[in-house]
Scaffold this motif. Structure first.
Motif, PDB file in Angstrom:
ATOM      1  N   ASP A 150      -3.734  -7.642   4.989  1.00 32.13           N
ATOM      2  CA  ASP A 150      -3.268  -6.806   6.111  1.00 32.13           C
ATOM      3  C   ASP A 150      -2.349  -7.593   7.039  1.00 32.13           C
ATOM      4  OD1 ASP A 150      -4.457  -4.363   5.493  1.00 32.13           O
ATOM      5  OD2 ASP A 150      -6.367  -4.931   6.428  1.00 32.13           O
ATOM      6  N   GLN A 151      -2.791  -8.809   7.391  1.00 31.15           N
ATOM      7  CA  GLN A 151      -1.986  -9.642   8.290  1.00 31.15           C
ATOM      8  C   GLN A 151      -0.648  -9.993   7.655  1.00 31.15           C
ATOM      9  OE1 GLN A 151      -5.200  -9.720   7.973  1.00 31.15           O
ATOM     10  NE2 GLN A 151      -6.270 -10.754   9.651  1.00 31.15           N
ATOM     11  N   ALA A 152      -0.658 -10.233   6.341  1.00 27.98           N
ATOM     12  CA  ALA A 152       0.588 -10.593   5.651  1.00 27.98           C
ATOM     13  C   ALA A 152       1.588  -9.439   5.719  1.00 27.98           C
ATOM     14  CB  ALA A 152       0.300 -10.973   4.202  1.00 27.98           C
ATOM     15  N   VAL A 153       1.100  -8.226   5.507  1.00 29.34           N
ATOM     16  CA  VAL A 153       1.985  -7.055   5.587  1.00 29.34           C
ATOM     17  C   VAL A 153       2.464  -6.868   7.024  1.00 29.34           C
ATOM     18  CG1 VAL A 153       2.023  -4.519   5.461  1.00 29.34           C
ATOM     19  CG2 VAL A 153       1.075  -5.846   3.571  1.00 29.34           C
ATOM     20  N   GLU A 154       1.528  -6.978   7.952  1.00 27.39           N
ATOM     21  CA  GLU A 154       1.859  -6.856   9.378  1.00 27.39           C
ATOM     22  C   GLU A 154       2.974  -7.845   9.759  1.00 27.39           C
ATOM     23  OE1 GLU A 154       1.489  -5.563  13.256  1.00 27.39           O
ATOM     24  OE2 GLU A 154       0.225  -4.805  11.632  1.00 27.39           O
ATOM     25  N   ALA A 155       2.797  -9.098   9.355  1.00 24.44           N
ATOM     26  CA  ALA A 155       3.776 -10.138   9.696  1.00 24.44           C
ATOM     27  C   ALA A 155       5.121  -9.870   9.016  1.00 24.44           C
ATOM     28  CB  ALA A 155       3.245 -11.516   9.299  1.00 24.44           C
ATOM     29  N   SER A 156       5.076  -9.331   7.795  1.00 27.18           N
ATOM     30  CA  SER A 156       6.321  -9.046   7.067  1.00 27.18           C
ATOM     31  C   SER A 156       7.102  -7.918   7.722  1.00 27.18           C
ATOM     32  CB  SER A 156       6.015  -8.669   5.616  1.00 27.18           C
ATOM     33  OG  SER A 156       5.543  -9.781   4.911  1.00 27.18           O
ATOM     34  N   LEU A 157       6.377  -6.917   8.231  1.00 29.92           N
ATOM     35  CA  LEU A 157       7.048  -5.718   8.752  1.00 29.92           C
ATOM     36  C   LEU A 157       7.386  -5.838  10.233  1.00 29.92           C
ATOM     37  CD1 LEU A 157       5.012  -2.864   6.992  1.00 29.92           C
ATOM     38  CD2 LEU A 157       7.105  -3.979   6.220  1.00 29.92           C
ATOM     39  N   ARG A 158       6.795  -6.825  10.899  1.00 25.14           N
ATOM     40  CA  ARG A 158       6.913  -6.928  12.355  1.00 25.14           C
ATOM     41  C   ARG A 158       8.368  -6.906  12.840  1.00 25.14           C
ATOM     42  NH1 ARG A 158       3.393 -11.505  13.645  1.00 25.14           N
ATOM     43  NH2 ARG A 158       1.728 -10.039  13.162  1.00 25.14           N
ATOM     44  N   LYS A 159       9.201  -7.620  12.099  1.00 18.63           N
ATOM     45  CA  LYS A 159      10.576  -7.783  12.576  1.00 18.63           C
ATOM     46  C   LYS A 159      11.470  -6.576  12.274  1.00 18.63           C
ATOM     47  CE  LYS A 159      10.131 -11.826  10.748  1.00 18.63           C
ATOM     48  NZ  LYS A 159      10.508 -12.781   9.750  1.00 18.63           N
ATOM     49  N   LEU A 160      10.914  -5.631  11.484  1.00 17.33           N
ATOM     50  CA  LEU A 160      11.770  -4.529  11.048  1.00 17.33           C
ATOM     51  C   LEU A 160      11.755  -3.366  12.027  1.00 17.33           C
ATOM     52  CD1 LEU A 160      10.567  -4.620   7.387  1.00 17.33           C
ATOM     53  CD2 LEU A 160      12.835  -5.272   8.175  1.00 17.33           C
ATOM     54  N   GLU A 161      12.804  -2.601  12.001  1.00 21.18           N
ATOM     55  CA  GLU A 161      12.858  -1.358  12.762  1.00 21.18           C
ATOM     56  C   GLU A 161      11.876  -0.378  12.124  1.00 21.18           C
ATOM     57  OE1 GLU A 161      14.993  -1.017  15.371  1.00 21.18           O
ATOM     58  OE2 GLU A 161      15.472  -3.114  15.004  1.00 21.18           O
ATOM     59  N   PRO A 162      11.284   0.517  12.941  1.00 20.40           N
ATOM     60  CA  PRO A 162      10.339   1.488  12.373  1.00 20.40           C
ATOM     61  C   PRO A 162      10.967   2.331  11.256  1.00 20.40           C
ATOM     62  CG  PRO A 162      10.329   1.590  14.772  1.00 20.40           C
ATOM     63  CD  PRO A 162      11.415   0.644  14.382  1.00 20.40           C
ATOM     64  N   ASP A 163      12.246   2.654  11.392  1.00 20.10           N
ATOM     65  CA  ASP A 163      12.861   3.525  10.385  1.00 20.10           C
ATOM     66  C   ASP A 163      13.268   2.748   9.131  1.00 20.10           C
ATOM     67  OD1 ASP A 163      14.873   2.106  11.455  1.00 20.10           O
ATOM     68  OD2 ASP A 163      16.179   3.793  11.927  1.00 20.10           O
ATOM     69  N   ASP A 164      12.912   1.458   9.086  1.00 15.43           N
ATOM     70  CA  ASP A 164      13.197   0.669   7.898  1.00 15.43           C
ATOM     71  C   ASP A 164      12.029   0.697   6.910  1.00 15.43           C
ATOM     72  OD1 ASP A 164      15.327  -0.563   6.834  1.00 15.43           O
ATOM     73  OD2 ASP A 164      14.768  -2.586   7.476  1.00 15.43           O
ATOM     74  N   LEU A 165      10.963   1.406   7.273  1.00 14.23           N
ATOM     75  CA  LEU A 165       9.766   1.451   6.422  1.00 14.23           C
ATOM     76  C   LEU A 165      10.074   2.008   5.036  1.00 14.23           C
ATOM     77  CD1 LEU A 165       6.544   2.567   8.312  1.00 14.23           C
ATOM     78  CD2 LEU A 165       6.855   0.623   6.778  1.00 14.23           C
ATOM     79  N   GLU A 166      10.907   3.029   5.004  1.00 15.46           N
ATOM     80  CA  GLU A 166      11.301   3.630   3.722  1.00 15.46           C
ATOM     81  C   GLU A 166      11.980   2.573   2.843  1.00 15.46           C
ATOM     82  OE1 GLU A 166      10.709   6.515   2.414  1.00 15.46           O
ATOM     83  OE2 GLU A 166      12.199   6.673   0.807  1.00 15.46           O
ATOM     84  N   GLY A 167      12.866   1.805   3.463  1.00  9.54           N
ATOM     85  CA  GLY A 167      13.560   0.733   2.726  1.00  9.54           C
ATOM     86  C   GLY A 167      12.577  -0.320   2.233  1.00  9.54           C
ATOM     87  N   GLN A 168      11.603  -0.664   3.071  1.00 13.96           N
ATOM     88  CA  GLN A 168      10.593  -1.642   2.663  1.00 13.96           C
ATOM     89  C   GLN A 168       9.758  -1.124   1.501  1.00 13.96           C
ATOM     90  OE1 GLN A 168       9.473  -4.860   3.280  1.00 13.96           O
ATOM     91  NE2 GLN A 168      11.571  -4.949   4.024  1.00 13.96           N
ATOM     92  N   LEU A 169       9.399   0.152   1.586  1.00  8.04           N
ATOM     93  CA  LEU A 169       8.574   0.741   0.526  1.00  8.04           C
ATOM     94  C   LEU A 169       9.307   0.697  -0.815  1.00  8.04           C
ATOM     95  CD1 LEU A 169       6.127   2.206  -0.569  1.00  8.04           C
ATOM     96  CD2 LEU A 169       7.051   4.345   0.318  1.00  8.04           C
ATOM     97  N   THR A 170      10.578   1.097  -0.818  1.00  6.44           N
ATOM     98  CA  THR A 170      11.306   1.073  -2.095  1.00  6.44           C
ATOM     99  C   THR A 170      11.519  -0.373  -2.557  1.00  6.44           C
ATOM    100  OG1 THR A 170      13.412   1.283  -0.925  1.00  6.44           O
ATOM    101  CG2 THR A 170      12.465   3.298  -1.829  1.00  6.44           C
ATOM    102  N   SER A 171      11.631  -1.292  -1.611  1.00  7.48           N
ATOM    103  CA  SER A 171      11.772  -2.702  -1.966  1.00  7.48           C
ATOM    104  C   SER A 171      10.488  -3.220  -2.637  1.00  7.48           C
ATOM    105  CB  SER A 171      12.094  -3.513  -0.709  1.00  7.48           C
ATOM    106  OG  SER A 171      12.149  -4.879  -1.021  1.00  7.48           O
ATOM    107  N   TYR A 172       9.336  -2.834  -2.099  1.00  4.10           N
ATOM    108  CA  TYR A 172       8.061  -3.247  -2.710  1.00  4.10           C
ATOM    109  C   TYR A 172       7.861  -2.583  -4.070  1.00  4.10           C
ATOM    110  CZ  TYR A 172       6.007  -6.193   0.884  1.00  4.10           C
ATOM    111  OH  TYR A 172       5.741  -7.237   1.706  1.00  4.10           O
ATOM    112  N   LEU A 173       8.329  -1.324  -4.194  1.00  8.48           N
ATOM    113  CA  LEU A 173       8.244  -0.649  -5.497  1.00  8.48           C
ATOM    114  C   LEU A 173       9.137  -1.355  -6.523  1.00  8.48           C
ATOM    115  CD1 LEU A 173       8.191   3.098  -4.373  1.00  8.48           C
ATOM    116  CD2 LEU A 173       6.502   2.034  -5.909  1.00  8.48           C
TER     117      LEU A 173
END
Ligand SMILES: [Fe+2]
Ligand SMILES: [Fe+2]
Ligand SMILES: [Fe+2]
Length: 324
Positions: A150-173
């Motif tokens: 959980d902390q690893a994901v939190e730390a990875s996403l912290r710096k991103l804009e909220p609307d970048d979540l979609e981009g992160q999801l496709t990147s993880y896929l």
């Protein structure tokens, strides 16, 4: 000339020594790039344990009148730098670092499992005992890393804009797709090494399962109007796995292949655990479900592979004509 089981044991000890050298290189740099205080402490604490492990392995070598291998240790340290550079180069450094560290601890766990088996066969209970004790430390470290996904994901996403979540999801896929591509490559090489054994059957079964997993991941990418990344598929194949000189890029014996594959399954487990968490944040419940299900399959594959460690060691010793 066939190696004796005594020579095999000394060789295994130099191998695990190089694994600890690689671990030291990784752990000295991990806290600085962990991006999270708690996660950094997990690495710090294991650095102290690892210094002790390196010393204990060196002592067992000395007790057998042998030294660590300079060449293997150098390769181990180089592999450690490679892993850190790879994690640093990724947009989600804490996530990649944690996933690879989780896999690496399972590589160590496998290496000590195998060491204990060979030491037992060689009639060296001291080394077998040390191997089992260190194995438990590696296992506990892996559990602490898993408790920090959980902390690893939190730390990875912290710096991103909220609307970048979609981009992160496709990147993880796309990462998951690339890991499955690498897994297929490994599984295709496996039968030639594993020969006619139960281990080969485990690999064949998982090959089929892996193809299905990759198809599911592709379908999730398509649901997001995205595609697998050729770049990632190649990059991860080259830089994604620095799982140590013990197992090498192309493990040459069934036992080493089994250990390597066991660690690789844990890289996949970590990848799906992280994907599941990112998907939840992005509100994609179908991907959450799929990632959880595939993670269960990867765990089952890892268990099936580990059950073949002992037969693989026995077969290796027999094939080399090793006698006590
Ligand atoms: Fe270690
Ligand atoms: Fe470790
Ligand atoms: Fe797998």
């Amino acid at each position: 000339m066939p190696d004796s089981v005594q020579e095999q044991l000394t060789k295994h000890l130099t191998d695990v020594h190089s694994i600890e050298e690689q671990a030291l290189t990784q752990l000295r740099r991990a806290p600085g790039i962990a991006g999270d205080e708690e996660l950094a402490q997990v690495f710090d604490r294991h650095l102290i344990e690892t210094e002790e492990q390196e010393r204990r392995v060196r002592e067992r070598l000395a007790a057998r009148g042998a030294d660590p291998s300079t060449i293997k240790d150098l390769a181990g340290r180089a592999g450690g730098f490679g892993m850190v550079l790879f994690a640093r180069s990724q947009p989600d450094t804490p996530g990649k670092l944690t996933a690879h560290a989780y896999s690496y601890e399972h590589l160590e766990l496998a290496a000590y499992d195998l060491l204990a088996l060979v030491a037992q066969r060689a009639g060296d209970p001291e080394t077998a005992g040390v191997a089992r004790e260190i194995r438990e430390q590696e296992s506990a470290m892996a559990d602490r890393l898993a408790a920090n996904f959980d902390q690893a994901v939190e730390a990875s996403l912290r710096k991103l804009e909220p609307d970048d979540l979609e981009g992160q999801l496709t990147s993880y896929l796309a990462d998951a797709h690339a890991i499955e591509a690498q897994s297929l490559q490994l599984l295709r090489q496996a039968p030639a090494i594993a020969g006619d054994s139960n281990l080969a059957k485990v690999f064949r079964d998982h090959d089929e399962e892996t193809q299905a997993q990759q198809a599911i991941v592709t379908a999730r990418l398509e649901a997001h109007d995205a595609k697998p990344s050729r770049f990632k598929d190649v990059l991860l194949r080259v830089g994604g796995v620095n799982l140590g000189v013990f197992f090498g890029v192309q493990p040459d014996t069934p036992a080493k292949l089994a250990g390597f594959a066991f660690a690789f399954e844990h890289l996949e487990i970590a990848a799906y655990e992280l994907l599941r968490r990112v998907a939840r944040r992005a509100g994609d419940e179908e991907t959450v479900r799929v990632a959880a299900r595939i993670a269960v399959e990867e765990r089952a594959a890892a268990t099936a592979i580990r059950m073949q460690f002992e037969p693989a060691v026995e077969a290796a010793l027999r094939a080399q004509g090793a006698t006590a």
